[in-house]
Design a protein around this motif. Structure first.
Motif, PDB file in Angstrom:
ATOM      1  N   GLY A  10       6.543  15.678   2.007  1.00  0.00           N
ATOM      2  CA  GLY A  10       7.071  17.121   1.486  1.00  0.00           C
ATOM      3  C   GLY A  10       8.720  16.848   0.667  1.00  0.00           C
ATOM      4  N   LEU A  11       9.616  17.870   0.586  1.00  0.00           N
ATOM      5  CA  LEU A  11      10.572  17.355   0.355  1.00  0.00           C
ATOM      6  C   LEU A  11      11.693  16.936   0.948  1.00  0.00           C
ATOM      7  CD1 LEU A  11      12.017  21.607  -0.345  1.00  0.00           C
ATOM      8  CD2 LEU A  11      10.577  19.724  -2.128  1.00  0.00           C
ATOM      9  N   TRP A  12      12.470  15.641   0.972  1.00  0.00           N
ATOM     10  CA  TRP A  12      13.349  14.636   1.208  1.00  0.00           C
ATOM     11  C   TRP A  12      12.520  13.814   1.723  1.00  0.00           C
ATOM     12  CZ3 TRP A  12      14.361  19.849   3.029  1.00  0.00           C
ATOM     13  CH2 TRP A  12      15.580  20.914   2.570  1.00  0.00           C
ATOM     14  N   ILE A  13      11.216  13.371   1.878  1.00  0.00           N
ATOM     15  CA  ILE A  13      11.096  12.374   2.406  1.00  0.00           C
ATOM     16  C   ILE A  13      10.461  11.217   1.094  1.00  0.00           C
ATOM     17  CG2 ILE A  13       9.225  11.212   3.704  1.00  0.00           C
ATOM     18  CD1 ILE A  13      11.842  12.605   5.354  1.00  0.00           C
ATOM     19  N   ALA A  14      10.737  10.449   0.523  1.00  0.00           N
ATOM     20  CA  ALA A  14      10.239   9.491   0.261  1.00  0.00           C
ATOM     21  C   ALA A  14       8.744   9.256  -0.244  1.00  0.00           C
ATOM     22  CB  ALA A  14      10.836   8.199  -0.293  1.00  0.00           C
ATOM     23  N   LYS A  15       7.261   9.145  -1.560  1.00  0.00           N
ATOM     24  CA  LYS A  15       6.406   8.900  -0.930  1.00  0.00           C
ATOM     25  C   LYS A  15       6.005   7.659  -0.138  1.00  0.00           C
ATOM     26  CE  LYS A  15       6.028   6.652  -6.083  1.00  0.00           C
ATOM     27  NZ  LYS A  15       5.677   6.675  -7.190  1.00  0.00           N
ATOM     28  N   GLN A  16       7.038   6.476  -0.632  1.00  0.00           N
ATOM     29  CA  GLN A  16       6.925   4.855   0.295  1.00  0.00           C
ATOM     30  C   GLN A  16       6.619   5.458   1.590  1.00  0.00           C
ATOM     31  OE1 GLN A  16       8.606   5.363  -1.939  1.00  0.00           O
ATOM     32  NE2 GLN A  16       8.633   4.275  -3.475  1.00  0.00           N
ATOM     33  N   ALA A  17       6.557   6.518   2.411  1.00  0.00           N
ATOM     34  CA  ALA A  17       6.502   6.878   3.862  1.00  0.00           C
ATOM     35  C   ALA A  17       5.352   7.061   4.457  1.00  0.00           C
ATOM     36  CB  ALA A  17       7.963   7.880   4.107  1.00  0.00           C
ATOM     37  N   TRP A  18       4.725   7.033   3.422  1.00  0.00           N
ATOM     38  CA  TRP A  18       3.011   6.996   3.607  1.00  0.00           C
ATOM     39  C   TRP A  18       2.099   5.677   3.783  1.00  0.00           C
ATOM     40  CZ3 TRP A  18       0.999  10.980   5.612  1.00  0.00           C
ATOM     41  CH2 TRP A  18       1.274  12.344   5.170  1.00  0.00           C
ATOM     42  N   GLN A  19       3.462   5.002   3.658  1.00  0.00           N
ATOM     43  CA  GLN A  19       2.851   3.413   3.820  1.00  0.00           C
ATOM     44  C   GLN A  19       1.894   2.694   5.023  1.00  0.00           C
ATOM     45  OE1 GLN A  19       2.730   1.184   0.864  1.00  0.00           O
ATOM     46  NE2 GLN A  19       0.424   0.903   1.781  1.00  0.00           N
ATOM     47  N   PRO A  20       2.718   3.555   6.142  1.00  0.00           N
ATOM     48  CA  PRO A  20       2.266   3.380   7.275  1.00  0.00           C
ATOM     49  C   PRO A  20       0.811   3.400   7.741  1.00  0.00           C
ATOM     50  CG  PRO A  20       4.539   3.221   7.893  1.00  0.00           C
ATOM     51  CD  PRO A  20       3.625   3.803   6.356  1.00  0.00           C
ATOM     52  N   TRP A  21       0.399   5.050   7.401  1.00  0.00           N
ATOM     53  CA  TRP A  21      -0.823   5.608   6.801  1.00  0.00           C
ATOM     54  C   TRP A  21      -1.688   5.093   5.889  1.00  0.00           C
ATOM     55  CZ3 TRP A  21      -1.324  11.072   9.172  1.00  0.00           C
ATOM     56  CH2 TRP A  21      -0.914  11.387   9.912  1.00  0.00           C
ATOM     57  N   GLN A  22      -2.125   5.094   5.001  1.00  0.00           N
ATOM     58  CA  GLN A  22      -2.371   4.192   4.298  1.00  0.00           C
ATOM     59  C   GLN A  22      -3.023   3.055   4.559  1.00  0.00           C
ATOM     60  OE1 GLN A  22       0.526   4.047   0.584  1.00  0.00           O
ATOM     61  NE2 GLN A  22      -1.275   4.836  -0.352  1.00  0.00           N
ATOM     62  N   ASP A  23      -2.312   2.354   5.380  1.00  0.00           N
ATOM     63  CA  ASP A  23      -2.397   1.042   5.743  1.00  0.00           C
ATOM     64  C   ASP A  23      -3.789   1.184   7.361  1.00  0.00           C
ATOM     65  OD1 ASP A  23      -1.542  -0.347   3.580  1.00  0.00           O
ATOM     66  OD2 ASP A  23       0.202  -0.546   5.745  1.00  0.00           O
ATOM     67  N   LEU A  24      -3.624   2.622   8.131  1.00  0.00           N
ATOM     68  CA  LEU A  24      -4.321   2.409   8.646  1.00  0.00           C
ATOM     69  C   LEU A  24      -5.372   3.781   8.511  1.00  0.00           C
ATOM     70  CD1 LEU A  24      -4.738   2.525  11.986  1.00  0.00           C
ATOM     71  CD2 LEU A  24      -3.687   5.364  12.059  1.00  0.00           C
ATOM     72  N   PHE A  25      -5.380   4.288   7.413  1.00  0.00           N
ATOM     73  CA  PHE A  25      -6.484   4.555   6.699  1.00  0.00           C
ATOM     74  C   PHE A  25      -7.278   3.948   5.684  1.00  0.00           C
ATOM     75  CE2 PHE A  25      -4.590   8.284   8.341  1.00  0.00           C
ATOM     76  CZ  PHE A  25      -5.338   9.302   8.507  1.00  0.00           C
ATOM     77  N   GLU A  26      -6.924   2.987   5.292  1.00  0.00           N
ATOM     78  CA  GLU A  26      -7.903   2.020   3.917  1.00  0.00           C
ATOM     79  C   GLU A  26      -8.547   1.071   5.126  1.00  0.00           C
ATOM     80  OE1 GLU A  26      -5.221   0.479   1.366  1.00  0.00           O
ATOM     81  OE2 GLU A  26      -4.933   2.186   0.450  1.00  0.00           O
ATOM     82  N   ALA A  27      -8.255   0.525   6.421  1.00  0.00           N
ATOM     83  CA  ALA A  27      -8.240  -0.403   7.597  1.00  0.00           C
ATOM     84  C   ALA A  27      -9.684   0.856   8.378  1.00  0.00           C
ATOM     85  CB  ALA A  27      -7.634  -0.412   8.685  1.00  0.00           C
ATOM     86  N   ALA A  28      -9.380   2.331   8.119  1.00  0.00           N
ATOM     87  CA  ALA A  28     -10.470   2.818   8.777  1.00  0.00           C
ATOM     88  C   ALA A  28     -11.477   2.955   7.697  1.00  0.00           C
ATOM     89  CB  ALA A  28     -10.334   3.849   9.313  1.00  0.00           C
ATOM     90  N   GLY A  29     -11.637   2.705   7.014  1.00  0.00           N
ATOM     91  CA  GLY A  29     -12.365   2.342   5.858  1.00  0.00           C
ATOM     92  C   GLY A  29     -12.398   4.230   5.118  1.00  0.00           C
ATOM     93  N   TYR A  30     -10.915   4.240   4.157  1.00  0.00           N
ATOM     94  CA  TYR A  30     -11.085   5.389   3.436  1.00  0.00           C
ATOM     95  C   TYR A  30     -10.754   4.211   2.394  1.00  0.00           C
ATOM     96  CZ  TYR A  30     -11.757   8.456   6.636  1.00  0.00           C
ATOM     97  OH  TYR A  30     -12.611   9.375   7.701  1.00  0.00           O
ATOM     98  N   ASP A  31      -9.692   5.417   0.920  1.00  0.00           N
ATOM     99  CA  ASP A  31      -9.164   4.678  -0.108  1.00  0.00           C
ATOM    100  C   ASP A  31      -7.845   5.659  -0.066  1.00  0.00           C
ATOM    101  OD1 ASP A  31     -11.158   2.690  -1.886  1.00  0.00           O
ATOM    102  OD2 ASP A  31     -11.736   4.213  -2.427  1.00  0.00           O
ATOM    103  N   THR A  32      -6.921   5.334  -0.477  1.00  0.00           N
ATOM    104  CA  THR A  32      -5.835   5.967  -0.434  1.00  0.00           C
ATOM    105  C   THR A  32      -4.914   6.285  -1.651  1.00  0.00           C
ATOM    106  OG1 THR A  32      -4.125   4.371   0.558  1.00  0.00           O
ATOM    107  CG2 THR A  32      -5.582   5.482   2.020  1.00  0.00           C
ATOM    108  N   LEU A  33      -3.895   6.907  -2.004  1.00  0.00           N
ATOM    109  CA  LEU A  33      -2.948   7.004  -3.029  1.00  0.00           C
ATOM    110  C   LEU A  33      -2.199   8.397  -2.375  1.00  0.00           C
ATOM    111  CD1 LEU A  33      -5.360   8.942  -5.949  1.00  0.00           C
ATOM    112  CD2 LEU A  33      -4.437   6.571  -5.504  1.00  0.00           C
ATOM    113  N   ALA A  34      -1.038   8.023  -2.764  1.00  0.00           N
ATOM    114  CA  ALA A  34      -0.220   8.748  -1.822  1.00  0.00           C
ATOM    115  C   ALA A  34       1.429   8.895  -3.382  1.00  0.00           C
ATOM    116  CB  ALA A  34       1.202   8.100  -1.273  1.00  0.00           C
ATOM    117  N   PRO A  35       0.923   9.570  -4.357  1.00  0.00           N
ATOM    118  CA  PRO A  35       1.248   9.880  -5.179  1.00  0.00           C
ATOM    119  C   PRO A  35       2.622  10.747  -4.859  1.00  0.00           C
ATOM    120  CG  PRO A  35      -0.655  10.660  -5.910  1.00  0.00           C
ATOM    121  CD  PRO A  35      -0.051  10.510  -3.955  1.00  0.00           C
ATOM    122  N   GLY A  36       4.126  10.254  -6.099  1.00  0.00           N
ATOM    123  CA  GLY A  36       5.282  11.067  -6.349  1.00  0.00           C
ATOM    124  C   GLY A  36       4.854  12.664  -6.726  1.00  0.00           C
ATOM    125  N   TYR A  37       6.535  13.278  -6.156  1.00  0.00           N
ATOM    126  CA  TYR A  37       6.676  14.345  -7.536  1.00  0.00           C
ATOM    127  C   TYR A  37       6.897  14.076  -8.645  1.00  0.00           C
ATOM    128  CZ  TYR A  37       6.953  17.332  -3.334  1.00  0.00           C
ATOM    129  OH  TYR A  37       6.566  17.831  -1.926  1.00  0.00           O
TER     130      TYR A  37
END
Length: 265
Positions: A10-37
């Protein structure tokens, strides 16, 4: 084939803030992307140094930006968005561009009537100056604490602001604020689409920026669709719920819902 989850901030939070979520979801079997604005740089420091690069982008431009990224994928992904990212995820789902969506404290869509004081105060740093519609603006630590970190100790709020806060385009806020007065508002969502995939909405009951009553009002707008829509309310959580010390509870709830509602590709 592994399913892809596209995280949308959302507004005011960088795309890099999703990295912990990406690590968790990838460990759970998903591929992930977190593109910025559009205009968001590769690093937080560079984004902070050039706020004008994001200026002027509105809701439609943001939706199309993510739609173009999604179109390059081999199959429809799952969209997980927070705040304005949640609204973008809802719009993409209503347009059948994603297989499922999770909208966490989603920015209000057209048709939502409640307008609590805390929501107005959270947006005031931008909406107070009409020229901010064509600018990108950052929040101070005090403004961030009220809008995001009100349910946290001040020290944690300040640490999150220092680590993740970036300037954000003002135009989406102005568009959301005027949505109920605009015939063709970009904040409109196709809530009546019966053919879309499932949607999970998550609300923090202590949220100042998108108060619980706002998310619940948005949830009721889906009542006339036969597609699956669920609402999860998290007691005592503020707008920082995706990045603060309790983020894992939110992420685990999303993973559990996906496991139950979205069949493997």
């Amino acid at each position: 084939m592994r399913q892809t989850v596209v995280f949308i901030h959302g507004l005011w939070i960088a795309k890099q803030a999703w990295q912990p979520w990406q690590d968790l979801f990838e460990a759970a079997g998903y591929d992930t992307l977190a593109p910025g604005y559009p205009g968001e740089a590769d690093t937080i420091a560079a984004t902070r140094a050039d706020p004008d690069a994001q200026a002027g982008h509105g809701i439609d431009e943001l939706v199309e930006h993510y739609a173009e990224i999604i179109a390059e994928l081999p199959a429809k992904p799952i969209a997980v968005g927070h705040s304005f990212g949640g609204l973008i995820a809802e719009k993409l789902l209503g347009q059948d561009r994603v297989a499922a969506a999770v909208a966490i404290d989603p920015a209000p869509m057209k048709g939502v009537k409640p307008l609590p004081f805390s929501q107005l105060r959270s947006a005031f740093p931008v909406l107070s100056n009409p020229s901010n519609k064509d600018r990108a603006k950052a929040l101070t630590a005090d403004q961030f604490h009220y809008a995001f970190g009100n349910a946290l100790p001040r020290a944690e709020s300040d640490a999150l602001w220092e680590e993740w806060a970036i300037p954000a385009p003002g135009r989406p806020l102005f568009q959301a604020a005027s949505a109920n007065f605009a015939k063709n508002s970009p904040a409109a969502v196709d809530v009546a689409n019966d053919q879309r995939g499932p949607l999970l909405m998550i609300s923090g009951t202590a949220d100042h920026t998108v108060p619980d009553v706002v998310t619940r009002a948005a949830y009721t707008l889906y009542a006339h669709s036969d597609a699956s829509t669920e609402l999860l309310r998290l007691e005592g959580r503020g707008h920082s719920l995706t990045i603060d010390h309790g983020w894992r509870e939110v992420a685990d709830s999303v993973l559990a819902w996906l496991g139950a509602e979205v069949p493997a590709a």
